[in-house]
Write a protein that holds these residues in place. Structure first.
Motif, short mmCIF file in Angstrom:
data_model
loop_
_atom_site.label_atom_id
_atom_site.label_comp_id
_atom_site.label_asym_id
_atom_site.label_seq_id
_atom_site.Cartn_x
_atom_site.Cartn_y
_atom_site.Cartn_z
N GLU A 199 -6.91 -18.83 19.52
CA GLU A 199 -6.70 -18.04 20.74
C GLU A 199 -6.22 -18.93 21.89
OE1 GLU A 199 -10.25 -15.81 21.56
OE2 GLU A 199 -10.09 -14.66 19.69
N VAL A 200 -6.74 -20.14 21.96
CA VAL A 200 -6.29 -21.09 22.98
C VAL A 200 -4.81 -21.40 22.78
CG1 VAL A 200 -6.49 -23.48 23.78
CG2 VAL A 200 -8.56 -22.10 23.43
N ILE A 201 -4.41 -21.59 21.53
CA ILE A 201 -3.00 -21.88 21.25
C ILE A 201 -2.11 -20.70 21.63
CG2 ILE A 201 -1.32 -22.31 19.39
CD1 ILE A 201 -3.48 -24.08 18.08
N VAL A 202 -2.56 -19.48 21.37
CA VAL A 202 -1.79 -18.29 21.77
C VAL A 202 -1.60 -18.28 23.28
CG1 VAL A 202 -1.86 -15.76 21.93
CG2 VAL A 202 -2.39 -16.89 19.77
N ASP A 203 -2.68 -18.57 24.03
CA ASP A 203 -2.57 -18.59 25.49
C ASP A 203 -1.64 -19.72 25.95
OD1 ASP A 203 -3.25 -17.59 28.11
OD2 ASP A 203 -4.52 -19.36 28.35
N LEU A 204 -1.77 -20.89 25.33
CA LEU A 204 -0.87 -22.00 25.67
C LEU A 204 0.59 -21.62 25.41
CD1 LEU A 204 -2.82 -25.06 24.26
CD2 LEU A 204 -2.34 -24.58 26.67
N ASP A 205 0.83 -20.92 24.31
CA ASP A 205 2.20 -20.53 23.97
C ASP A 205 2.75 -19.51 24.98
OD1 ASP A 205 4.31 -21.00 21.96
OD2 ASP A 205 4.14 -18.83 21.67
N HIS A 206 1.89 -18.66 25.53
CA HIS A 206 2.34 -17.73 26.58
C HIS A 206 2.73 -18.51 27.84
CE1 HIS A 206 0.62 -14.53 24.11
NE2 HIS A 206 1.30 -13.69 24.85
N GLN A 207 1.95 -19.53 28.16
CA GLN A 207 2.22 -20.33 29.35
C GLN A 207 3.40 -21.27 29.15
OE1 GLN A 207 -1.25 -22.15 31.35
NE2 GLN A 207 -2.45 -21.20 29.72
N PHE A 208 3.49 -21.83 27.94
CA PHE A 208 4.48 -22.85 27.63
C PHE A 208 5.15 -22.49 26.30
CE2 PHE A 208 0.74 -24.79 29.65
CZ PHE A 208 1.29 -25.13 30.88
N PRO A 209 6.14 -21.59 26.34
CA PRO A 209 6.79 -21.13 25.11
C PRO A 209 7.24 -22.29 24.21
CG PRO A 209 7.54 -19.83 26.97
CD PRO A 209 6.73 -20.98 27.54
N GLY A 210 6.92 -22.15 22.93
CA GLY A 210 7.25 -23.18 21.96
C GLY A 210 6.05 -24.04 21.58
N MET A 211 4.96 -23.94 22.34
CA MET A 211 3.77 -24.76 22.07
C MET A 211 3.19 -24.44 20.70
SD MET A 211 1.89 -27.17 23.48
CE MET A 211 2.06 -27.06 25.24
N ALA A 212 3.09 -23.17 20.36
CA ALA A 212 2.52 -22.79 19.06
C ALA A 212 3.33 -23.38 17.91
CB ALA A 212 2.41 -21.28 18.93
N ASP A 213 4.64 -23.40 18.03
CA ASP A 213 5.48 -23.97 16.97
C ASP A 213 5.19 -25.43 16.74
OD1 ASP A 213 6.78 -21.55 16.56
OD2 ASP A 213 8.42 -22.06 17.94
N ARG A 214 4.75 -26.12 17.76
CA ARG A 214 4.45 -27.56 17.63
C ARG A 214 3.05 -27.80 17.07
NH1 ARG A 214 7.50 -30.90 22.28
NH2 ARG A 214 9.47 -29.80 22.11
N LEU A 215 2.18 -26.80 17.18
CA LEU A 215 0.79 -26.98 16.77
C LEU A 215 0.42 -26.27 15.48
CD1 LEU A 215 -0.88 -26.55 20.28
CD2 LEU A 215 -0.41 -28.70 19.08
N VAL A 216 1.15 -25.19 15.14
CA VAL A 216 0.78 -24.33 14.01
C VAL A 216 1.93 -24.25 13.02
CG1 VAL A 216 0.09 -21.99 13.36
CG2 VAL A 216 -0.75 -22.99 15.49
N GLU A 217 1.57 -24.26 11.73
CA GLU A 217 2.56 -24.09 10.67
C GLU A 217 1.93 -23.24 9.57
OE1 GLU A 217 5.70 -27.07 8.87
OE2 GLU A 217 3.67 -27.58 8.20
N ASN A 218 2.62 -22.18 9.18
CA ASN A 218 2.13 -21.28 8.12
C ASN A 218 0.73 -20.76 8.40
OD1 ASN A 218 4.53 -21.61 6.61
ND2 ASN A 218 3.72 -23.51 5.75
#
Length: 77
Positions: free
Chosen positions: A19-38
């Motif tokens: 959930e923290v990563i989802v919020d980070l990705d909303h604030q900083f688009p592309g963050m989830a792609d750098r932290l999560v895979e599959n």
């Protein structure tokens, strides 16, 4: 840091690392792609919450005032 405008610390909401990563990705688009895979934390990363490396990855609970760090995972012998 690149996606966060060079800042070293940001605030994010969530009850789990995922959930923290989802919020980070909303604030900083592309963050989830750098932290999560599959659907999992990238294999070359570890997550530490309040100074403790945590094994549950995205499912790890996060306290309201916890400090979360994403660090390169170390491997080898």
């Amino acid at each position: 840091r690149e996606l966060a405008g060079g800042t070293t610390q940001v605030a994010a909401n969530g009850a789990t690392v995922g959930e923290v990563i989802v919020d980070l990705d909303h604030q900083f688009p592309g963050m989830a792609d750098r932290l999560v895979e599959n659907g999992e934390l990238r294999s070359n990363l570890a997550v530490a919450i309040d100074g403790e490396v945590c094994p549950l990855g995205l499912r790890e609970p996060v306290g309201e005032h916890s400090e979360v760090h994403f660090v390169l995972a170390l491997s080898g012998g």
